[in-house]
Design an enzyme around this catalytic site. Sequence first.
Site, PDB file in Angstrom:
ATOM      1  N   ASP A 103     110.367 100.491 -18.816  1.00  0.00           N
ATOM      2  CA  ASP A 103     111.026  99.189 -18.814  1.00  0.00           C
ATOM      3  C   ASP A 103     110.240  98.289 -19.768  1.00  0.00           C
ATOM      4  O   ASP A 103     109.085  98.561 -20.119  1.00  0.00           O
ATOM      5  CB  ASP A 103     111.089  98.608 -17.399  1.00  0.00           C
ATOM      6  CG  ASP A 103     112.301  97.692 -17.220  1.00  0.00           C
ATOM      7  OD1 ASP A 103     112.806  97.159 -18.231  1.00  0.00           O
ATOM      8  OD2 ASP A 103     112.745  97.506 -16.077  1.00  0.00           O
TER       9      ASP A 103
ATOM     10  N   GLU B  80     121.886  83.884 -10.551  1.00  0.00           N
ATOM     11  CA  GLU B  80     121.405  85.146  -9.976  1.00  0.00           C
ATOM     12  C   GLU B  80     121.368  86.182 -11.083  1.00  0.00           C
ATOM     13  O   GLU B  80     122.322  86.345 -11.831  1.00  0.00           O
ATOM     14  CB  GLU B  80     122.276  85.625  -8.801  1.00  0.00           C
ATOM     15  CG  GLU B  80     123.700  85.981  -9.150  1.00  0.00           C
ATOM     16  CD  GLU B  80     124.403  86.767  -8.046  1.00  0.00           C
ATOM     17  OE1 GLU B  80     123.743  87.252  -7.108  1.00  0.00           O
ATOM     18  OE2 GLU B  80     125.638  86.885  -8.131  1.00  0.00           O
TER      19      GLU B  80
END
Length: 882
Positions: free
Chosen positions: A277, A625
């Site tokens: 990542d 979000e």
Amino acid sequence: MKLTNVLLKIKKELLIVIVLLVSISCGKSKTYQFKFQNPTLSTEERVSDLVSQMTLKEKVSQMRYDAPAIERLGLPEYNWWNECLHGVARAGEATVFPQAIGMGATFNEDLMFNVGTAISDEARAKYHHFSNNNKRGIYQGLTFWTPNINIFRDPRWGRGQETYGEDPYLTSRMGVNFIKALQGDDPNYLKVVATAKHFAVHSGPEKSRHEDNYLTSDKDLRETYLPAFESAIKEAKVHSIMCAYNRYNDEACCGSNLLLQNILRNEWNFEGYVVSDCWAINDFWEPGKHELVKTPSEAAALAVDRGTDLNCGSVFDPNLTEAVLKEMIDEEKIDIALSRLMTARFKLGMFDEDENVEYSKIPYSVVASKKHYALSEKAARESMILLKNENDLLPLNKNITSLALIGPNTNFEQVLLGNYHGTPNNYYTPLKAIQEKLPNATIYYEQGCEIAEGWPLLSPIPSNSLKNGGLKGLKGEYFTNKEFKGEAELIRNDTDVDFSWLNKKPLDNSVSDEFSVRWTGELIPKENGNYRVAFKARSGVKMYVNDSLRFEFSNDHEAKTGYFEEQLIAGESYKLKIEYSNYHTDPQAHLLWAKLDKDLLKPAIEVAKKAEAVILFLGLTPEIEGEEMSVVLEGFDKGDRSDIKLPASQVKLMKEIQALGKPTILVLMNGSAIAVNWADKNIPAILEAWYPGEFGGKAIADVLFGDYNPSGRLPVTFYKSVNDLPDFKSYAMKNRTYRYFKNAPLYPFGHGLSYTNFTYSNVIVPESVTIHKNIPVSVEVTNSGDLDGDEVVQLYVTLDKKYKNTPIRSLIGFKRVHLKKGETKTVSFLVEPKQYAAINEYGEQDITSGSIKLSVGGKQPNVEGFTGAKSTQVITKVLTIN
């Protein structure tokens, strides 16, 4: 005469043979500067030759995501970073499908495959379009960091919208079909590379993901967190895995012997490559994070030694070179990692002529095509979930004369898209779609409230509030570089700054990604008030007011919004200068504002009083979000949520509207479960629409007015309160998701209503089965109502009570079937032994003699405390395992 014909025939055949021999001879005599360029050799031979030609420094340079060219080898630069979660993302024009959580709600494996095929078609077409123009930057390649198959174990996680829900089986089936469609079925070439992420125990919190260490039992690891990844590798042959930021059982996921060596390589025989990542390797040594080592070189060596091949970041280069020279790691490990990476590039056909790669023939016309639009709209329709429909309020009559559409999501384009999206050509908001569907009705629209206190709904600053000399708007100076160097290539007046440049950039009608714009002029508001003035972009921005820098932000991958708040006086002039530097394949620039002290509630009540019925469009937005955000509001915490209730501003609006006594429908648009307890008790009809893609408004309108019979099912549990949940950082599955949650849910996993009724009969299950044998199950499903529709047939298993800590029940099969009214179909399943095996405390499958329950129907069996979906039937059978 006959002899002449024979001679002519022989002459002709000899000529053909000679031509063939010459052709073969020419092919064999073709020379290549390097052996790896020869397409007749095996991939292994070509990779071996290429890697052997490289110096250590060159090898290391190819292990970063933005790999540079090696000109002496004829190796072009390549950027490994690309995204296609629900459509090709961040690369301009693309078809935008419903967000992944909405796709999960379809419970439709075939649809998932078709969507993946459409996305990979667009991906291939875009890649060749870019490469033909010598563009090889970020979001222009064929290696996609998709799908996200983490388990949505907690509704507070902001990135849960990217997943297919909370269930390992549903996630596995949707993920496998998506990956297969992305990677294609050509025996010689990959269509694109899919990447299953984030391996393996990763689902928030966002704000502490760089430092957290999550612990689970072996049982929870094997039963919940690994199955989707195992299926992705063993069934779908996914070619890439992305490791996660956090630690798991004290090892960094991108440096984990357990995950990357023991399980991934040794147990599952994964042959692809592992990518970190982004900037996850930095967490190995940076203060306040994992702090596993002290230096970048040690971090790079640890990651590669444990099995991370590609770095999204810059840690490997040059630190791996130093690590080899200091004997922290053998160069052989570098060769192994690099060979995996180069294998992918060869399998994608990147070093072969286009005519040899069938996928290169996909035309650019597939991008945003009518066929893909129709598929996106179909997916949006199937993702809609009717949560409640008291007294059959829905569908509404299309002859209604007046209708009030109220709420912050009624006409907000961004809420259609979710995160990780491309730029669509269409934005069918609910307002637009309903206006088109009811051309003769009076449609009232008011925003009603903010999405949350402190987060206003921004809109473009209109031209009549901007001034450039004697013109309305701003002066735009456009440069062919991103540093404002030299003279402007183009100077023009832009009446507003609200751009989403798609195929062509503003300067030279090319696919160039690097340019900059300086806008100057004046801001002159028409009303006094406290304003939020903002600029939204994915690239670098600086904004000055009266020569004072008010905010700046750098290049980002998701669109970022910078803003300031100030009391502005009507008619007064405020000098503006905005500097926008673009490096991105999806350039966007939006100058926005909102008046903060505006009364939104009063006009909403007034239009509601005038209308026959009211539809409220509430929920969340991808602006509050999502992934590691700076947003901190009541109930929200840097991308996650600290509370799962509907924001207070929206609850207040809902209560005021409901008190008017008008027929009221609630439409939720969001990426995660919301505790709408008050609405469940007081609003007669509730529709869950997720972030439904560019045609989402049309799908919503079709359901509301009966042109489509809703058939989606919840891929997550809707809880009543955050107090029902364990600690967010606890990854133990106790009291999490429908499989272990012991309280009464607001709406259970698998729930969804229809405008028709379905009945189940003639369930055929053997009374007993030999241990480790498959179990055949069949059931007849009848549409016993008055409308055609889809039913999602769900099969659950409940294990023998002798096993400890087993799930209450587990989904082990589902099929979506279309039934005309009165029609009956037989639906069959084949339950494999692993599906009725218990997972013991050691993470091992355990099957012994005893009894199990199989339940088949349109919902979960025996959900305590839940009174919805009374007409949905479930039949349970008990059988013995001998």
